[in-house]
Design a protein around this motif. Structure first.
Motif, PDB file in Angstrom:
ATOM      1  N   ALA A   1      59.535 131.198  26.060  1.00  0.00           N
ATOM      2  CA  ALA A   1      59.480 132.249  27.077  1.00  0.00           C
ATOM      3  C   ALA A   1      58.796 133.443  26.432  1.00  0.00           C
ATOM      4  CB  ALA A   1      60.875 132.614  27.565  1.00  0.00           C
ATOM      5  N   ILE A   2      57.593 133.735  26.879  1.00  0.00           N
ATOM      6  CA  ILE A   2      56.763 134.760  26.247  1.00  0.00           C
ATOM      7  C   ILE A   2      56.607 135.920  27.206  1.00  0.00           C
ATOM      8  CG2 ILE A   2      54.515 135.270  25.231  1.00  0.00           C
ATOM      9  CD1 ILE A   2      54.237 132.275  24.634  1.00  0.00           C
ATOM     10  N   ASN A   3      56.893 137.110  26.739  1.00  0.00           N
ATOM     11  CA  ASN A   3      56.723 138.324  27.528  1.00  0.00           C
ATOM     12  C   ASN A   3      55.470 139.047  27.042  1.00  0.00           C
ATOM     13  OD1 ASN A   3      58.030 140.242  29.562  1.00  0.00           O
ATOM     14  ND2 ASN A   3      57.679 141.605  27.820  1.00  0.00           N
ATOM     15  N   VAL A   4      54.501 139.219  27.949  1.00  0.00           N
ATOM     16  CA  VAL A   4      53.251 139.899  27.610  1.00  0.00           C
ATOM     17  C   VAL A   4      53.253 141.261  28.284  1.00  0.00           C
ATOM     18  CG1 VAL A   4      50.740 139.820  27.728  1.00  0.00           C
ATOM     19  CG2 VAL A   4      52.029 137.704  27.428  1.00  0.00           C
ATOM     20  N   ASP A   5      53.338 142.320  27.502  1.00  0.00           N
ATOM     21  CA  ASP A   5      53.392 143.686  28.035  1.00  0.00           C
ATOM     22  C   ASP A   5      52.167 144.435  27.550  1.00  0.00           C
ATOM     23  OD1 ASP A   5      53.935 146.257  28.885  1.00  0.00           O
ATOM     24  OD2 ASP A   5      56.059 146.166  28.318  1.00  0.00           O
ATOM     25  N   ALA A   6      51.282 144.784  28.507  1.00  0.00           N
ATOM     26  CA  ALA A   6      50.029 145.471  28.164  1.00  0.00           C
ATOM     27  C   ALA A   6      50.187 146.973  28.215  1.00  0.00           C
ATOM     28  CB  ALA A   6      48.917 145.027  29.101  1.00  0.00           C
ATOM     29  N   ASP A   7      51.357 147.464  28.161  1.00  0.00           N
ATOM     30  CA  ASP A   7      51.763 148.860  28.290  1.00  0.00           C
ATOM     31  C   ASP A   7      50.656 149.869  27.970  1.00  0.00           C
ATOM     32  OD1 ASP A   7      53.394 151.013  28.664  1.00  0.00           O
ATOM     33  OD2 ASP A   7      54.194 150.985  26.626  1.00  0.00           O
ATOM     34  N   GLY A   8      50.410 150.764  28.918  1.00  0.00           N
ATOM     35  CA  GLY A   8      49.512 151.890  28.623  1.00  0.00           C
ATOM     36  C   GLY A   8      48.375 152.061  29.592  1.00  0.00           C
ATOM     37  N   SER A   9      47.326 151.269  29.456  1.00  0.00           N
ATOM     38  CA  SER A   9      46.091 151.453  30.223  1.00  0.00           C
ATOM     39  C   SER A   9      46.283 151.071  31.688  1.00  0.00           C
ATOM     40  CB  SER A   9      44.978 150.609  29.599  1.00  0.00           C
ATOM     41  OG  SER A   9      43.821 150.651  30.406  1.00  0.00           O
ATOM     42  N   THR A  10      45.293 151.430  32.499  1.00  0.00           N
ATOM     43  CA  THR A  10      45.331 151.092  33.929  1.00  0.00           C
ATOM     44  C   THR A  10      44.376 149.949  34.256  1.00  0.00           C
ATOM     45  OG1 THR A  10      43.649 152.772  34.396  1.00  0.00           O
ATOM     46  CG2 THR A  10      45.970 153.435  34.590  1.00  0.00           C
ATOM     47  N   ASN A  11      43.805 149.304  33.232  1.00  0.00           N
ATOM     48  CA  ASN A  11      42.861 148.215  33.475  1.00  0.00           C
ATOM     49  C   ASN A  11      43.021 147.126  32.417  1.00  0.00           C
ATOM     50  OD1 ASN A  11      40.780 146.921  34.895  1.00  0.00           O
ATOM     51  ND2 ASN A  11      39.215 147.751  33.521  1.00  0.00           N
ATOM     52  N   ASP A  12      44.258 146.675  32.218  1.00  0.00           N
ATOM     53  CA  ASP A  12      44.552 145.672  31.211  1.00  0.00           C
ATOM     54  C   ASP A  12      44.369 144.272  31.797  1.00  0.00           C
ATOM     55  OD1 ASP A  12      45.407 147.498  29.119  1.00  0.00           O
ATOM     56  OD2 ASP A  12      47.129 147.899  30.411  1.00  0.00           O
ATOM     57  N   SER A  13      43.930 143.348  30.944  1.00  0.00           N
ATOM     58  CA  SER A  13      43.633 141.990  31.387  1.00  0.00           C
ATOM     59  C   SER A  13      44.380 140.976  30.549  1.00  0.00           C
ATOM     60  CB  SER A  13      42.129 141.708  31.307  1.00  0.00           C
ATOM     61  OG  SER A  13      41.403 142.587  32.151  1.00  0.00           O
ATOM     62  N   LEU A  14      44.865 139.921  31.234  1.00  0.00           N
ATOM     63  CA  LEU A  14      45.496 138.786  30.568  1.00  0.00           C
ATOM     64  C   LEU A  14      44.704 137.540  30.906  1.00  0.00           C
ATOM     65  CD1 LEU A  14      47.768 137.304  29.026  1.00  0.00           C
ATOM     66  CD2 LEU A  14      49.051 137.252  31.190  1.00  0.00           C
ATOM     67  N   ILE A  15      44.288 136.792  29.874  1.00  0.00           N
ATOM     68  CA  ILE A  15      43.568 135.535  30.054  1.00  0.00           C
ATOM     69  C   ILE A  15      44.466 134.408  29.563  1.00  0.00           C
ATOM     70  CG2 ILE A  15      41.546 134.185  29.413  1.00  0.00           C
ATOM     71  CD1 ILE A  15      40.054 136.821  28.971  1.00  0.00           C
ATOM     72  N   VAL A  16      44.722 133.447  30.448  1.00  0.00           N
ATOM     73  CA  VAL A  16      45.561 132.302  30.102  1.00  0.00           C
ATOM     74  C   VAL A  16      44.695 131.051  30.162  1.00  0.00           C
ATOM     75  CG1 VAL A  16      47.590 130.943  30.704  1.00  0.00           C
ATOM     76  CG2 VAL A  16      47.615 133.437  31.019  1.00  0.00           C
ATOM     77  N   ASN A  17      44.607 130.322  29.050  1.00  0.00           N
ATOM     78  CA  ASN A  17      43.800 129.115  28.968  1.00  0.00           C
ATOM     79  C   ASN A  17      44.688 127.882  28.947  1.00  0.00           C
ATOM     80  OD1 ASN A  17      41.303 130.502  28.815  1.00  0.00           O
ATOM     81  ND2 ASN A  17      41.633 130.881  26.634  1.00  0.00           N
ATOM     82  N   GLY A  18      44.351 126.912  29.820  1.00  0.00           N
ATOM     83  CA  GLY A  18      45.074 125.652  29.842  1.00  0.00           C
ATOM     84  C   GLY A  18      44.610 124.732  28.741  1.00  0.00           C
ATOM     85  N   THR A  19      45.020 123.474  28.828  1.00  0.00           N
ATOM     86  CA  THR A  19      44.709 122.510  27.778  1.00  0.00           C
ATOM     87  C   THR A  19      43.615 121.554  28.251  1.00  0.00           C
ATOM     88  OG1 THR A  19      46.244 120.745  28.455  1.00  0.00           O
ATOM     89  CG2 THR A  19      47.171 122.617  27.236  1.00  0.00           C
ATOM     90  N   SER A  20      43.276 120.601  27.418  1.00  0.00           N
ATOM     91  CA  SER A  20      42.279 119.592  27.781  1.00  0.00           C
ATOM     92  C   SER A  20      42.898 118.448  28.563  1.00  0.00           C
ATOM     93  CB  SER A  20      41.608 119.046  26.519  1.00  0.00           C
ATOM     94  OG  SER A  20      42.571 118.455  25.664  1.00  0.00           O
ATOM     95  N   GLU A  21      44.204 118.494  28.753  1.00  0.00           N
ATOM     96  CA  GLU A  21      44.900 117.454  29.511  1.00  0.00           C
ATOM     97  C   GLU A  21      45.028 117.873  30.974  1.00  0.00           C
ATOM     98  OE1 GLU A  21      48.373 115.843  27.398  1.00  0.00           O
ATOM     99  OE2 GLU A  21      47.842 117.189  25.758  1.00  0.00           O
ATOM    100  N   ALA A  22      45.740 117.058  31.756  1.00  0.00           N
ATOM    101  CA  ALA A  22      45.965 117.358  33.171  1.00  0.00           C
ATOM    102  C   ALA A  22      47.126 118.344  33.274  1.00  0.00           C
ATOM    103  CB  ALA A  22      46.268 116.087  33.956  1.00  0.00           C
ATOM    104  N   ASP A  23      46.804 119.612  33.463  1.00  0.00           N
ATOM    105  CA  ASP A  23      47.817 120.667  33.503  1.00  0.00           C
ATOM    106  C   ASP A  23      48.304 120.915  34.925  1.00  0.00           C
ATOM    107  OD1 ASP A  23      47.506 121.144  30.733  1.00  0.00           O
ATOM    108  OD2 ASP A  23      45.786 122.450  31.128  1.00  0.00           O
ATOM    109  N   ALA A  24      49.561 121.329  35.037  1.00  0.00           N
ATOM    110  CA  ALA A  24      50.118 121.820  36.295  1.00  0.00           C
ATOM    111  C   ALA A  24      50.617 123.233  36.026  1.00  0.00           C
ATOM    112  CB  ALA A  24      51.242 120.928  36.792  1.00  0.00           C
ATOM    113  N   ILE A  25      49.792 124.205  36.383  1.00  0.00           N
ATOM    114  CA  ILE A  25      50.083 125.606  36.072  1.00  0.00           C
ATOM    115  C   ILE A  25      50.393 126.339  37.366  1.00  0.00           C
ATOM    116  CG2 ILE A  25      49.207 127.738  35.057  1.00  0.00           C
ATOM    117  CD1 ILE A  25      47.294 126.040  33.382  1.00  0.00           C
ATOM    118  N   SER A  26      51.522 127.031  37.402  1.00  0.00           N
ATOM    119  CA  SER A  26      51.895 127.807  38.581  1.00  0.00           C
ATOM    120  C   SER A  26      51.941 129.285  38.239  1.00  0.00           C
ATOM    121  CB  SER A  26      53.251 127.356  39.125  1.00  0.00           C
ATOM    122  OG  SER A  26      54.288 127.617  38.190  1.00  0.00           O
ATOM    123  N   VAL A  27      51.432 130.086  39.173  1.00  0.00           N
ATOM    124  CA  VAL A  27      51.491 131.541  39.043  1.00  0.00           C
ATOM    125  C   VAL A  27      52.346 132.049  40.197  1.00  0.00           C
ATOM    126  CG1 VAL A  27      50.181 133.694  38.967  1.00  0.00           C
ATOM    127  CG2 VAL A  27      49.196 131.597  38.020  1.00  0.00           C
TER     128      VAL A  27
END
Length: 300
Positions: free
Chosen positions: A13-39
């Motif tokens: 369980a990973i918490n990503v906090d970009a605290d501060g700026s008003t234009n922060d970006s998070l990039i999440v990369n999947g794997t080379s396998e068949a992923d099931a990713i939910s947002v």
């Protein structure tokens, strides 16, 4: 910009906090396998691996080269959310309600990438365009790189306007309720299923094969002269005015899947001799048709 590479089978369980700026970006990369990713809002989940994005304005999820399933609902990002199928044959689902500054969905380079956009069981107003799907009051879905684009408005009395479609296949399912669908332009195959309820279909103009199954209910279909040549209405063979019997229809072409030739009101005159007066006919695909008549009857 923060980049996280996901790993199948990982438990964290990973918490990503970009605290501060008003234009922060998070990039999440999947794997080379068949992923099931939910947002789901601020949570991005792959199996037992969960990320929580805090104070992040922009989110990009790239699935990788496998045959992946990406799903998105909720969201609370003020910037741009981007979903990328990348390689493989990917299925991406956008379930409203969805709120964001911008929503961009790219199927990628597969040969059978599919996008499904669904709305709640409410009275929704939806516009389908060649590169976007607009649900009134929600984030606009800008799409590209898909072979099949499907929109399911589910229950409620929905109003759907098809202003254009992509060159692949577009499917529209309006679910239960008295729905109104207007088709103004198409570029690829369009399949419409209005299902239950007293529905109305208005076909103004189409440029590719369009099929419509009006389902159960007292339905009405109105077809403009520019919309009937490539229209196939499943199970409809009568021509009556809307408001009449069940499944009313204003089109004599219900049984034709594709008309190869259509002529309306032909006249031919040789000097003062009128050889052909107001002749109309249509020839569906797959038929062999000949003209019979004596010499001088006007066949040529």
């Amino acid at each position: 910009t923060i980049t996280v590479g996901m790993v199948q089978g990982a438990t964290a369980a990973i918490n990503v906090d970009a605290d501060g700026s008003t234009n922060d970006s998070l990039i999440v990369n999947g794997t080379s396998e068949a992923d099931a990713i939910s947002v789901e809002g601020q949570n991005i989940v792959l199996g037992t691996l969960a990320l929580t994005a805090v104070n992040v304005e922009n989110l990009t999820v790239s699935a990788g080269v496998g045959d992946d399933d990406l799903s998105l609902t909720g969201m609370s990002y003020s910037g741009t959310v981007t979903l990328r199928g990348e390689g493989g044959d990917d299925d991406i689902t956008v379930t409203h309600p969805v709120t964001a500054g911008n929503l961009v969905v790219d199927g990628g380079t597969g040969t059978m990438d599919e996008l499904l956009v669904t709305t709640p069981d409410t009275d929704d107003t939806v516009a389908i365009n060649a590169g976007s799907i607009v649900v009134t009051g929600q984030a606009t879905t800008q799409y590209s790189g898909f072979d099949v684009v499907a929109v399911a408005t589910n229950g409620g009395a929905d109003t759907v306007t098809v202003n254009g479609t992509h060159v692949g296949m577009t499917m529209l399912m309006t679910g239960e309720g008295g729905d109104e669908v207007t088709v103004s332009a198409t570029s690829g195959i369009l399949d419409i299923q209005t299902e239950g309820g007293n529905d109305a279909l208005y076909v103004r103009a189409i440029s590719a094969l369009t099929t419509a199954d009006m389902g159960e209910g007292d339905d009405a279909v109105v077809v403009d002269s520019k919309g009937k040549v490539l229209l196939h209405l499943t199970g409809y063979t009568t021509t009556v005015l809307p408001g009449g019997p069940d499944d009313a229809l204003l089109a004599p072409l219900a049984a034709a899947t594709w008309l190869m030739i259509e002529a309306e009101g032909l006249f031919k005159q040789f000097g003062t001799f009128l050889a052909v007066r107001n002749v109309s006919f249509s020839i569906p695909k797959g038929q062999v048709v000949g003209f019979l008549g004596p010499n001088g009857a006007g066949k040529t």
